[in-house]
Design a protein around this motif. Structure first.
Motif, PDB file in Angstrom:
ATOM      1  N   PHE A 299       0.800  -1.221   0.000  1.00 21.43           N
ATOM      2  CA  PHE A 299       0.000   0.000   0.000  1.00 21.43           C
ATOM      3  C   PHE A 299       0.836   1.275   0.000  1.00 21.43           C
ATOM      4  O   PHE A 299       0.344   2.329  -0.374  1.00 21.43           O
ATOM      5  CB  PHE A 299      -0.939   0.036   1.217  1.00 21.43           C
ATOM      6  CG  PHE A 299      -1.906  -1.110   1.252  1.00 21.43           C
ATOM      7  CD1 PHE A 299      -2.578  -1.514   0.117  1.00 21.43           C
ATOM      8  CD2 PHE A 299      -2.143  -1.802   2.425  1.00 21.43           C
ATOM      9  CE1 PHE A 299      -3.467  -2.576   0.134  1.00 21.43           C
ATOM     10  CE2 PHE A 299      -3.039  -2.858   2.471  1.00 21.43           C
ATOM     11  CZ  PHE A 299      -3.696  -3.249   1.318  1.00 21.43           C
TER      12      PHE A 299
ATOM     13  N   TYR B 152      -2.128  -0.475 -11.085  1.00 28.22           N
ATOM     14  CA  TYR B 152      -2.100  -0.879  -9.683  1.00 28.22           C
ATOM     15  C   TYR B 152      -3.438  -0.633  -9.005  1.00 28.22           C
ATOM     16  O   TYR B 152      -3.816  -1.362  -8.092  1.00 28.22           O
ATOM     17  CB  TYR B 152      -1.000  -0.131  -8.929  1.00 28.22           C
ATOM     18  CG  TYR B 152      -0.960  -0.487  -7.460  1.00 28.22           C
ATOM     19  CD1 TYR B 152      -0.462  -1.712  -7.048  1.00 28.22           C
ATOM     20  CD2 TYR B 152      -1.467   0.378  -6.497  1.00 28.22           C
ATOM     21  CE1 TYR B 152      -0.440  -2.066  -5.713  1.00 28.22           C
ATOM     22  CE2 TYR B 152      -1.452   0.032  -5.159  1.00 28.22           C
ATOM     23  CZ  TYR B 152      -0.936  -1.177  -4.769  1.00 28.22           C
ATOM     24  OH  TYR B 152      -0.932  -1.525  -3.440  1.00 28.22           O
ATOM     25  N   SER B 153      -4.169   0.387  -9.448  1.00 27.76           N
ATOM     26  CA  SER B 153      -5.484   0.652  -8.857  1.00 27.76           C
ATOM     27  C   SER B 153      -6.429  -0.529  -9.040  1.00 27.76           C
ATOM     28  O   SER B 153      -7.322  -0.762  -8.221  1.00 27.76           O
ATOM     29  CB  SER B 153      -6.085   1.922  -9.475  1.00 27.76           C
ATOM     30  OG  SER B 153      -6.317   1.734 -10.860  1.00 27.76           O
TER      31      SER B 153
ATOM     32  N   PHE C 257      -5.408  -3.087  -6.375  1.00 22.87           N
ATOM     33  CA  PHE C 257      -5.548  -2.621  -4.996  1.00 22.87           C
ATOM     34  C   PHE C 257      -6.701  -3.298  -4.266  1.00 22.87           C
ATOM     35  O   PHE C 257      -6.563  -3.701  -3.108  1.00 22.87           O
ATOM     36  CB  PHE C 257      -5.755  -1.101  -4.990  1.00 22.87           C
ATOM     37  CG  PHE C 257      -5.817  -0.501  -3.613  1.00 22.87           C
ATOM     38  CD1 PHE C 257      -4.660  -0.166  -2.940  1.00 22.87           C
ATOM     39  CD2 PHE C 257      -7.033  -0.277  -2.990  1.00 22.87           C
ATOM     40  CE1 PHE C 257      -4.706   0.380  -1.675  1.00 22.87           C
ATOM     41  CE2 PHE C 257      -7.097   0.264  -1.726  1.00 22.87           C
ATOM     42  CZ  PHE C 257      -5.923   0.595  -1.066  1.00 22.87           C
TER      43      PHE C 257
END
Length: 351
Positions: free
Chosen positions: A101, A163-164, A167
């Motif tokens: 994160f 990456y979102s 996530f």
């Protein structure tokens, strides 16, 4: 002036391993992300992009390698008062938050920033540029900064949207295994408590022999203690994994008709209390009889951090839904411990 490395051999090894594992981490992370490239896909995913994102961290590790090694030892001293279960549970979660994160979000912009700083430093160190007019260094720095930052900026625009997508499932996986990590940390600590009790018995017997007969016949069976600890951990895991808060293991147990103790939770609670009593008994006995020397360098800051972790631990126990907030707070605590120890060591080294 002679060079004297700082930090213990183990801490220096950890710093060395961190330098090796950093690019490997980014290779795995980027290769698993849904980035779509029309050309040189393997080159960008397995070399160019991981190396670009790793560069700021590798530079930081290299410049501060001695300070980091000594910092790890200082952290060990500063957190020596913290219960082991806190270190395991909150430490594992802090590492998870950092790896999945924090690093993925700050590394791309940090790579861009590092490229700009590197361009400016190269310009200021260049004799050719310094011999020119006052306006030329700024212009060259600006052009060089754009050139250096273009590739990291391109990688940033590629990676962050990809990456979102990752996530959400990373967050779900973390949440699904949160209580499992906590239970595992408790079982490890309880196993170590049993081992410490056995160690105390054998050490006490050896001390008695030395006092009465003038020599010690009894030796601490280290391998036997480790075996007992491991078997006790397996026992705790066997009765604890099928609890309702671990549905995956509960289904596996039911599928293969493995015995599930109806009173497993009560048994584990009793063992937790018993092991806590054992830990207190061993520590007090060791301190009173001098069987274990406790060295601690920073009591004030240690007790301060311990109080913070105690508040965090109590906080979520009154409301299980607040455990995420508590873990984030604990991660921030670990980060503050690192900053405090790093700055303390840096001042000490610089003199």
């Amino acid at each position: 002036m002679a060079f004297y490395p700082t930090g213990s051999p183990f801490s220096r090894l950890l710093v060395f391993l961190s330098a090796i594992l950093t690019p490997i981490y980014f290779i795995i992370l980027i290769s698993r992300s849904p980035i779509e490239l029309s050309f040189l896909d393997a080159f960008f995913k397995y070399f160019a992009m991981p190396l670009t994102f790793s560069f700021p961290w590798l530079l930081f590790i290299y410049i501060n390698r001695n300070t980091l090694a000594a910092t790890l030892d200082e952290i060990k001293s500063a957190t020596s008062i913290l219960p082991l279960r806190w270190k395991i549970f909150y430490g594992i979660n802090a590492i998870f938050i950092l790896l999945f994160f924090v690093f993925p979000l700050i590394s791309p912009p940090l790579a861009v920033f590092t490229a700009v700083i590197l361009a400016v430093r190269i310009t200021r160190k260049s004799k050719f540029v310094l011999e020119r007019s006052e306006k030329t260094p700024f212009l060259i720095s600006f052009i060089l900064a754009i050139a250096f930052a273009s590739i990291p900026s391109y990688f940033l625009l590629l990676f962050l949207p990809a990456y979102s997508i990752m996530f959400s499932w990373i967050l779900d996986a973390w949440w699904d295994n949160l209580f499992l990590i906590y239970d595992l940390s408790i079982w490890i600590v309880n196993s170590l408590a049993i081992g410490s009790l056995i160690w105390l018995i054998y050490t006490g017997a050896a001390e008695y022999e030395a006092r009465i007969y003038g020599w010690r016949k009894t030796e601490v069976p280290v391998n036997l203690i480790r075996l007992v600890q491991f078997l006790f951990f397996l026992f705790l895991a066997f009765i604890g994994l099928p609890l309702p808060r671990h549905p995956l293991f509960k289904e596996i147990y039911e599928k293969y008709s493995l015995p599930i103790f109806a009173s497993a939770e009560q048994i584990l609670s009793a063992i937790n209390i018993l092991c806590l009593i054992i830990v207190c008994f061993v520590i007090l006995t060791s301190l009173i009889r001098g069987l274990k020397k406790v060295e601690y360098r920073g009591p004030f800051i240690g007790y301060l951090f311990a109080a913070g972790f105690l508040i965090i631990d109590i906080f979520w126990r009154f409301n299980k839904h607040l455990i995420t907030l508590s873990i984030i707070s604990a991660s921030i605590m670990f980060f503050l411990i690192f900053i405090y120890c790093f700055e303390s060591v840096k001042k000490e080294i610089e003199g």
